[in-house]
Design a protein around this motif. Structure first.
Motif, PDB file in Angstrom:
ATOM      1  N   TYR A 110       0.767  -1.038   0.124  1.00 35.85           N
ATOM      2  CA  TYR A 110       0.006   0.026   0.087  1.00 35.85           C
ATOM      3  C   TYR A 110       0.856   1.270  -0.144  1.00 35.85           C
ATOM      4  O   TYR A 110       1.716   1.499   0.946  1.00 35.85           O
ATOM      5  CB  TYR A 110      -0.764   0.125   1.245  1.00 35.85           C
ATOM      6  CG  TYR A 110      -1.664  -1.053   1.366  1.00 35.85           C
ATOM      7  CD1 TYR A 110      -2.886  -1.109   0.698  1.00 35.85           C
ATOM      8  CD2 TYR A 110      -1.230  -2.528   1.866  1.00 35.85           C
ATOM      9  CE1 TYR A 110      -3.621  -2.469   0.802  1.00 35.85           C
ATOM     10  CE2 TYR A 110      -2.038  -3.468   1.949  1.00 35.85           C
ATOM     11  CZ  TYR A 110      -3.029  -3.576   1.327  1.00 35.85           C
ATOM     12  OH  TYR A 110      -4.011  -4.749   1.506  1.00 35.85           O
ATOM     13  N   SER A 111       0.825   2.012  -0.818  1.00 35.45           N
ATOM     14  CA  SER A 111       1.527   3.100  -1.201  1.00 35.45           C
ATOM     15  C   SER A 111       0.572   4.540  -1.147  1.00 35.45           C
ATOM     16  O   SER A 111      -0.352   4.710  -1.693  1.00 35.45           O
ATOM     17  CB  SER A 111       2.266   3.145  -2.491  1.00 35.45           C
ATOM     18  OG  SER A 111       2.932   4.367  -2.742  1.00 35.45           O
ATOM     19  N   TYR A 112       1.149   5.329  -0.240  1.00 41.05           N
ATOM     20  CA  TYR A 112       0.457   6.730   0.010  1.00 41.05           C
ATOM     21  C   TYR A 112       1.555   7.715  -0.025  1.00 41.05           C
ATOM     22  O   TYR A 112       2.687   7.752   0.405  1.00 41.05           O
ATOM     23  CB  TYR A 112      -0.220   6.737   1.435  1.00 41.05           C
ATOM     24  CG  TYR A 112      -1.254   5.864   1.386  1.00 41.05           C
ATOM     25  CD1 TYR A 112      -2.768   6.257   1.013  1.00 41.05           C
ATOM     26  CD2 TYR A 112      -1.259   4.274   2.045  1.00 41.05           C
ATOM     27  CE1 TYR A 112      -3.709   5.404   1.149  1.00 41.05           C
ATOM     28  CE2 TYR A 112      -2.266   3.451   2.236  1.00 41.05           C
ATOM     29  CZ  TYR A 112      -3.721   4.108   1.751  1.00 41.05           C
ATOM     30  OH  TYR A 112      -4.596   3.072   2.003  1.00 41.05           O
ATOM     31  N   THR A 113       0.898   8.938  -0.493  1.00 41.46           N
ATOM     32  CA  THR A 113       1.656  10.262  -0.493  1.00 41.46           C
ATOM     33  C   THR A 113       1.149  11.299   0.608  1.00 41.46           C
ATOM     34  O   THR A 113      -0.315  11.609   0.325  1.00 41.46           O
ATOM     35  CB  THR A 113       1.883  10.855  -1.696  1.00 41.46           C
ATOM     36  OG1 THR A 113       2.637  10.135  -2.696  1.00 41.46           O
ATOM     37  CG2 THR A 113       2.749  12.240  -1.841  1.00 41.46           C
ATOM     38  N   ALA A 114       1.592  11.752   1.441  1.00 40.72           N
ATOM     39  CA  ALA A 114       1.213  12.882   2.413  1.00 40.72           C
ATOM     40  C   ALA A 114       1.413  14.062   1.533  1.00 40.72           C
ATOM     41  O   ALA A 114       2.235  14.708   1.077  1.00 40.72           O
ATOM     42  CB  ALA A 114       1.936  12.853   3.315  1.00 40.72           C
ATOM     43  N   ALA A 115       0.420  15.005   1.348  1.00 44.51           N
ATOM     44  CA  ALA A 115       0.062  16.163   0.523  1.00 44.51           C
ATOM     45  C   ALA A 115      -0.724  17.171   1.072  1.00 44.51           C
ATOM     46  O   ALA A 115      -1.467  16.704   2.114  1.00 44.51           O
ATOM     47  CB  ALA A 115      -0.229  15.734  -1.043  1.00 44.51           C
ATOM     48  N   TRP A 116      -0.634  18.230   0.874  1.00 44.21           N
ATOM     49  CA  TRP A 116      -1.325  19.402   1.179  1.00 44.21           C
ATOM     50  C   TRP A 116      -2.838  19.441   0.481  1.00 44.21           C
ATOM     51  O   TRP A 116      -2.670  19.392  -0.929  1.00 44.21           O
ATOM     52  CB  TRP A 116      -0.777  20.683   1.146  1.00 44.21           C
ATOM     53  CG  TRP A 116       0.558  20.818   2.114  1.00 44.21           C
ATOM     54  CD1 TRP A 116       1.862  20.608   1.567  1.00 44.21           C
ATOM     55  CD2 TRP A 116       0.735  20.755   3.222  1.00 44.21           C
ATOM     56  NE1 TRP A 116       2.816  20.404   2.448  1.00 44.21           N
ATOM     57  CE2 TRP A 116       2.057  20.586   3.853  1.00 44.21           C
ATOM     58  CE3 TRP A 116      -0.291  20.594   4.543  1.00 44.21           C
ATOM     59  CZ2 TRP A 116       2.246  20.541   5.099  1.00 44.21           C
ATOM     60  CZ3 TRP A 116       0.175  20.653   5.749  1.00 44.21           C
ATOM     61  CH2 TRP A 116       1.683  20.592   6.127  1.00 44.21           C
ATOM     62  N   SER A 117      -3.758  19.752   1.218  1.00 45.52           N
ATOM     63  CA  SER A 117      -5.031  19.900   0.425  1.00 45.52           C
ATOM     64  C   SER A 117      -5.918  20.751   1.315  1.00 45.52           C
ATOM     65  O   SER A 117      -6.534  20.399   2.357  1.00 45.52           O
ATOM     66  CB  SER A 117      -5.916  18.533   0.280  1.00 45.52           C
ATOM     67  OG  SER A 117      -7.077  18.839  -0.344  1.00 45.52           O
ATOM     68  N   GLY A 118      -6.291  21.920   0.882  1.00 42.07           N
ATOM     69  CA  GLY A 118      -6.949  23.053   1.592  1.00 42.07           C
ATOM     70  C   GLY A 118      -6.507  23.403   3.275  1.00 42.07           C
ATOM     71  O   GLY A 118      -7.416  23.480   3.946  1.00 42.07           O
ATOM     72  N   GLY A 119      -5.475  23.365   3.144  1.00 40.33           N
ATOM     73  CA  GLY A 119      -4.897  23.750   4.476  1.00 40.33           C
ATOM     74  C   GLY A 119      -4.668  22.509   5.389  1.00 40.33           C
ATOM     75  O   GLY A 119      -4.270  22.593   6.769  1.00 40.33           O
ATOM     76  N   ASN A 120      -5.009  21.272   5.104  1.00 42.03           N
ATOM     77  CA  ASN A 120      -4.603  19.971   5.837  1.00 42.03           C
ATOM     78  C   ASN A 120      -3.875  19.194   5.270  1.00 42.03           C
ATOM     79  O   ASN A 120      -3.673  19.325   3.944  1.00 42.03           O
ATOM     80  CB  ASN A 120      -6.031  19.374   6.197  1.00 42.03           C
ATOM     81  CG  ASN A 120      -6.944  20.182   7.009  1.00 42.03           C
ATOM     82  OD1 ASN A 120      -6.586  20.737   8.204  1.00 42.03           O
ATOM     83  ND2 ASN A 120      -8.137  20.537   6.449  1.00 42.03           N
ATOM     84  N   LEU A 121      -3.249  18.024   5.854  1.00 44.30           N
ATOM     85  CA  LEU A 121      -2.743  17.014   5.158  1.00 44.30           C
ATOM     86  C   LEU A 121      -3.688  15.758   5.000  1.00 44.30           C
ATOM     87  O   LEU A 121      -4.711  15.689   5.538  1.00 44.30           O
ATOM     88  CB  LEU A 121      -1.755  16.517   6.063  1.00 44.30           C
ATOM     89  CG  LEU A 121      -0.502  17.159   6.230  1.00 44.30           C
ATOM     90  CD1 LEU A 121       0.422  16.512   7.337  1.00 44.30           C
ATOM     91  CD2 LEU A 121       0.349  16.996   4.981  1.00 44.30           C
ATOM     92  N   VAL A 122      -3.514  15.264   3.652  1.00 42.79           N
ATOM     93  CA  VAL A 122      -4.201  14.305   3.243  1.00 42.79           C
ATOM     94  C   VAL A 122      -3.554  13.060   2.855  1.00 42.79           C
ATOM     95  O   VAL A 122      -2.183  13.376   2.687  1.00 42.79           O
ATOM     96  CB  VAL A 122      -5.211  14.507   2.148  1.00 42.79           C
ATOM     97  CG1 VAL A 122      -6.290  15.414   2.550  1.00 42.79           C
ATOM     98  CG2 VAL A 122      -4.503  15.034   0.818  1.00 42.79           C
TER      99      VAL A 122
END
Length: 127
Positions: A110-122
């Protein structure tokens, strides 16, 4: 003849030591076998995550690491449901954490990237 026997013995021991060192599999960059009944989880930092910020990764409420620029989380989780959480440190602007519930299946990655979205992390699936 005794002198040569000592030299040969020393050379043989040195060769054995080199062979054993070459077989080392637990050092940095070495491949490790997956634990039985587990899945592999990878979490990357998005390229614009921030130079002076660390990505803190938690699994089931326990911190498993703090990752600065160029470093990523890679770990094995037992099969079953787990809660992944990521947050930025230091959190100067009150950014909300990213959370994902993951149902791990044995043998899967399972691979994820922590990214910024609307002032939050997703956590975005895929890499």
């Amino acid at each position: 003849m005794k002198k040569y026997g000592s030299i040969i013995c020393a050379l043989a021991l040195a060769c054995i030591g080199l062979i054993l060192a070459a077989c080392e599999t637990t050092g940095p960059g070495a491949a490790t076998a997956a634990p039985p009944n587990s899945g592999h989880v990878l979490i990357y930092r998005v390229a614009n995550f921030g130079e002076d910020m660390a990505l803190v990764v938690s699994v089931d409420g326990k911190d498993v690491g703090s990752f600065t620029e160029g470093a990523n989380y890679s770990g094995y989780l037992p099969a079953g449901q787990h809660r992944l959480t990521v947050h930025a440190e230091p959190n100067r602007t009150g950014v909300g954490p990213g959370r994902k519930t993951l149902n791990v299946q044995a043998g899967q990655t399972y691979s994820y990237t922590a990214a910024w979205s609307g002032g939050n992390l997703v956590l975005v699936r895929g890499h």
